[in-house]
Design a protein around this motif. Structure first.
Motif, PDB file in Angstrom:
ATOM      1  N   GLU A  84       6.460  10.683   2.211  1.00 32.64           N
ATOM      2  CA  GLU A  84       6.224   9.247   2.065  1.00 32.64           C
ATOM      3  C   GLU A  84       6.465   8.518   3.389  1.00 32.64           C
ATOM      4  N   THR A  85       7.547   8.869   4.084  1.00 30.58           N
ATOM      5  CA  THR A  85       7.855   8.241   5.371  1.00 30.58           C
ATOM      6  C   THR A  85       6.822   8.621   6.422  1.00 30.58           C
ATOM      7  N   ALA A  86       6.410   9.874   6.428  1.00 26.01           N
ATOM      8  CA  ALA A  86       5.388  10.315   7.380  1.00 26.01           C
ATOM      9  C   ALA A  86       4.115   9.496   7.211  1.00 26.01           C
ATOM     10  N   ASN A  87       3.717   9.265   5.970  1.00 24.72           N
ATOM     11  CA  ASN A  87       2.520   8.461   5.713  1.00 24.72           C
ATOM     12  C   ASN A  87       2.701   7.011   6.143  1.00 24.72           C
ATOM     13  N   LYS A  88       3.916   6.497   6.014  1.00 21.27           N
ATOM     14  CA  LYS A  88       4.190   5.132   6.480  1.00 21.27           C
ATOM     15  C   LYS A  88       3.985   5.027   7.993  1.00 21.27           C
ATOM     16  N   TYR A  89       4.414   6.075   8.713  1.00 20.51           N
ATOM     17  CA  TYR A  89       4.206   6.086  10.160  1.00 20.51           C
ATOM     18  C   TYR A  89       2.713   6.114  10.493  1.00 20.51           C
ATOM     19  N   LEU A  90       1.941   6.861   9.711  1.00 19.05           N
ATOM     20  CA  LEU A  90       0.497   6.907   9.948  1.00 19.05           C
ATOM     21  C   LEU A  90      -0.105   5.512   9.804  1.00 19.05           C
ATOM     22  N   LYS A  91       0.410   4.745   8.865  1.00 15.90           N
ATOM     23  CA  LYS A  91      -0.117   3.395   8.617  1.00 15.90           C
ATOM     24  C   LYS A  91       0.344   2.398   9.666  1.00 15.90           C
ATOM     25  N   LYS A  92       1.598   2.543  10.119  1.00  8.99           N
ATOM     26  CA  LYS A  92       2.181   1.537  11.005  1.00  8.99           C
ATOM     27  C   LYS A  92       1.795   1.714  12.458  1.00  8.99           C
ATOM     28  N   TYR A  93       1.602   2.968  12.882  1.00 11.44           N
ATOM     29  CA  TYR A  93       1.339   3.240  14.290  1.00 11.44           C
ATOM     30  C   TYR A  93       0.003   3.973  14.459  1.00 11.44           C
ATOM     31  N   ASN A  94      -0.480   3.976  15.674  1.00 12.45           N
ATOM     32  CA  ASN A  94      -1.741   4.643  15.979  1.00 12.45           C
ATOM     33  C   ASN A  94      -1.491   6.145  16.144  1.00 12.45           C
ATOM     34  N   VAL A  95      -1.136   6.792  15.033  1.00 16.50           N
ATOM     35  CA  VAL A  95      -0.861   8.221  15.055  1.00 16.50           C
ATOM     36  C   VAL A  95      -2.192   8.970  15.081  1.00 16.50           C
ATOM     37  N   THR A  96      -2.378   9.737  16.134  1.00 15.01           N
ATOM     38  CA  THR A  96      -3.611  10.514  16.269  1.00 15.01           C
ATOM     39  C   THR A  96      -3.349  12.016  16.236  1.00 15.01           C
ATOM     40  N   PHE A  97      -2.091  12.411  16.423  1.00 16.83           N
ATOM     41  CA  PHE A  97      -1.751  13.821  16.619  1.00 16.83           C
ATOM     42  C   PHE A  97      -0.669  14.234  15.630  1.00 16.83           C
ATOM     43  N   VAL A  98      -0.979  15.183  14.746  1.00 16.29           N
ATOM     44  CA  VAL A  98      -0.008  15.681  13.775  1.00 16.29           C
ATOM     45  C   VAL A  98      -0.115  17.199  13.691  1.00 16.29           C
ATOM     46  N   LEU A  99       1.014  17.860  13.817  1.00 16.66           N
ATOM     47  CA  LEU A  99       1.107  19.309  13.628  1.00 16.66           C
ATOM     48  C   LEU A  99       1.996  19.567  12.429  1.00 16.66           C
TER      49      LEU A  99
END
Length: 541
Positions: free
Chosen positions: A262-277
């Motif tokens: 849930e927190t990881a998805n919040k980061y995807l929404k809040k910031y310009n996350v382009t890179f996830v491993l």
């Protein structure tokens, strides 16, 4: 290129310039401060008598200190022994002794129950605190760790606060190492097939990996894009690609000390996350959360999954949701192991084939061999072997001069890692993973590959996860299939449907004789399914 990881970081910093290198719970830390604190910490470590070739243990989750501790030790040629921060006290004591660690870094809120172990080892303890880099109001965000707090930190007899170590080191100079061929890190294998081994990697191994991964990226302004640091740094996938690559190539890293979908998805929404491993279980949990879907998914462009089996069905479903939101990004399957600094094959936008684990990354060479170490032709199953400049130095056995343990050297002097994994390669160079060599089940003389059974069963809409393992019925070997369900249903009905499906879609000797339904599967420290715990023990009675 023969640089330490620290020297590589400094060289890359000249290209990226200063930027917000780490974002932890709302607090940003500039690259310039990371490097400045690294320099000071390195000088402090030298000042307490620890020098090149010594070993220091990093016993931390993903926090800002993960960067400074690793690079400070690397700067002065001290080997970073990186250990899972929730290892048992007994396990930590054994690792400290076998590696000859001269000091340890711990996080205060996790440190309590390890005081006696550290005191018995009679080594300095540098105690890190989230407040070293995070504004105090944000610290309660770490409440997930409160249940792990233990004894009073005053019980550490030879300890110093991280902030004091940095301030004292700022007044001193370090004795730097600039040889990237030296051992940089000890990493402890996942141990899914037995007792884990300690792998020795050099700075050159990690830097070469970062350079190869950079060829898959596109130019972007430093600090404009974010990387979600989900994978722990005690694993090569986390250290080499999730930590070392982003900070050296302009991504702002968001370290997660404990994974929460849930927190990881919040980061995807809040910031310009382009890179996830991540590993399959992490992506799967994110996908299942209600807050996963949304227009923010269009930002994702570097998504790589490894560490365990990733069903093609899930890849299609995941990418379909990204496309629905206008994104061009895709989740790609890759493959690797700590012995080759993590990733060695990967699917990319340029080269991708369903069900495969991709093509070799960069100039890495991957082949499939038979038992006599002969290269097999396309389509034939054998052991996956790897060579290249990311291959480990060897397994640690108390003597750093033994650099080829765990390596096969051919007649031409090439150093190969025998992965212990089975697979085949097609005529176009794509590699296909079949399973662990030790997981192979032999039924009436036939080789049974668990992944074939799991792939088939996962086509059933009600099956969530599947794991085929060694089973026994009346002392005779058989295939045992363990599954979790997507939604509640009668277990007997589920078993009947799975049995019927297997009889229609699998060879007779591959059909499971035993099927067990689980609420959830046991996991290793890297969130892989722990098939050893699911397997039956042989009982002659």
């Amino acid at each position: 290129m023969n640089l330490t990881c620290y020297d590589y970081l400094k060289a890359c910093a000249k290209k990226t310039g200063d930027y917000d290198a780490v974002l932890a719970f709302g607090s940003r830390t500039k690259l310039s401060r990371i490097i400045r604190d690294t320099d000071s910490l390195a000088a402090y470590i030298n000042s307490i008598g620890i020098v090149q070739g010594d070993v220091v243990t990093i016993f931390l989750p993903n926090v800002v200190h993960s960067f400074t501790t690793f690079y400070s030790l690397n700067k002065i040629g001290v080997i970073a022994n990186i250990v899972h921060p929730l290892t048992s006290p007994e396990g930590l004591a054994e690792i400290l002794e076998t590696t000859g660690s001269k000091a340890i870094f711990v996080l205060d809120i996790l440190a309590g129950k390890y005081a006696q172990v550290v005191n018995d080892a009679k080594i300095p303890c540098i105690i890190c605190s989230n407040s070293d880099y995070i504004m105090l109001p944000a610290v309660p965000a770490f409440k997930v760790f409160e249940k792990i707090k233990g004894k009073n930190l005053d019980e550490f007899k030879n300890s110093v606060k991280y902030s004091k170590a940095v301030s004292e080191g700022a007044k001193k100079k370090s004795v730097d190492c600039h040889d990237g061929s030296k051992t940089a890190v000890y990493l402890h294998g996942g141990g899914t097939t037995g007792k884990s081994k300690t792998i020795m990697l050099s700075s050159n191994n990690l830097n070469n990996l970062a350079e190869k991964l950079n060829t898959l990226d596109i130019p972007h302004k430093a600090g404009d894009e974010y990387s979600l640091l989900v994978l722990p740094m005690f694993h090569a996938f986390g250290l080499g690609i999730a930590m070392h690559f982003p900070i050296t190539h302009g991504f702002t890293s968001i370290p997660m000390p404990q994974f929460s979908a849930e927190t990881a998805n919040k980061y995807l929404k809040k910031y310009n996350v382009t890179f996830v491993l991540g590993v399959p279980n992490m992506f799967k949990k994110m996908f299942e959360e209600k807050n996963f879907d949304g227009p923010h998914l269009k930002n994702l462009r570097l998504l790589f999954c490894g560490g365990d089996f990733l069903p093609e069905r899930f890849v299609r479903e995941f990418n379909k949701v990204i496309a629905k939101n206008g994104g061009k990004g895709k989740l790609f399957r890759g493959y690797g192991l700590t012995e080759v600094s993590s990733v060695c094959t990967v699917n990319t936008y340029q080269n991708c084939r369903e069900e495969s684990i991709g093509k070799p990354l960069g100039d890495i060479v991957v082949e499939v061999w038979d038992e006599m170490k002969n290269k097999l032709p396309a389509g034939q199953t054998g052991e996956i072997v790897v060579r290249g400049d990311t291959v480990m130095q060897g397994y640690f056995n108390g003597d750093n001069s033994v650099m080829n343990e765990g390596i096969y050297i051919d007649k031409k002097g090439n150093r190969w890692v025998l992965t212990g994994d089975l697979g085949h390669m097609d005529s176009d160079g794509y590699v296909y993973f079949t399973g662990r060599k030790k997981r192979m089940i032999i039924i009436s003389g036939y080789n049974v590959y668990p992944i074939d059974i799991e792939n088939a069963v996962l086509q059933l809409p009600f099956v969530n996860e599947a794991c085929a393992v060694q089973g026994y019925q009346k002392s005779k070997p058989c295939v045992k299939l363990c599954v979790t369900l997507k939604y509640p249903m009668n277990h007997d009905e589920a078993v009947d449907k799975i049995q019927s499906y297997c009889k229609k879609n699998l060879a007779k000797f591959s059909c499971p004789r035993k099927i067990e339904i689980f609420e959830s599967f046991p996991r290793t420290k890297m969130a892989k399914i722990d098939f050893m715990k699911l397997s039956d023990k042989y009982d002659p009675n």
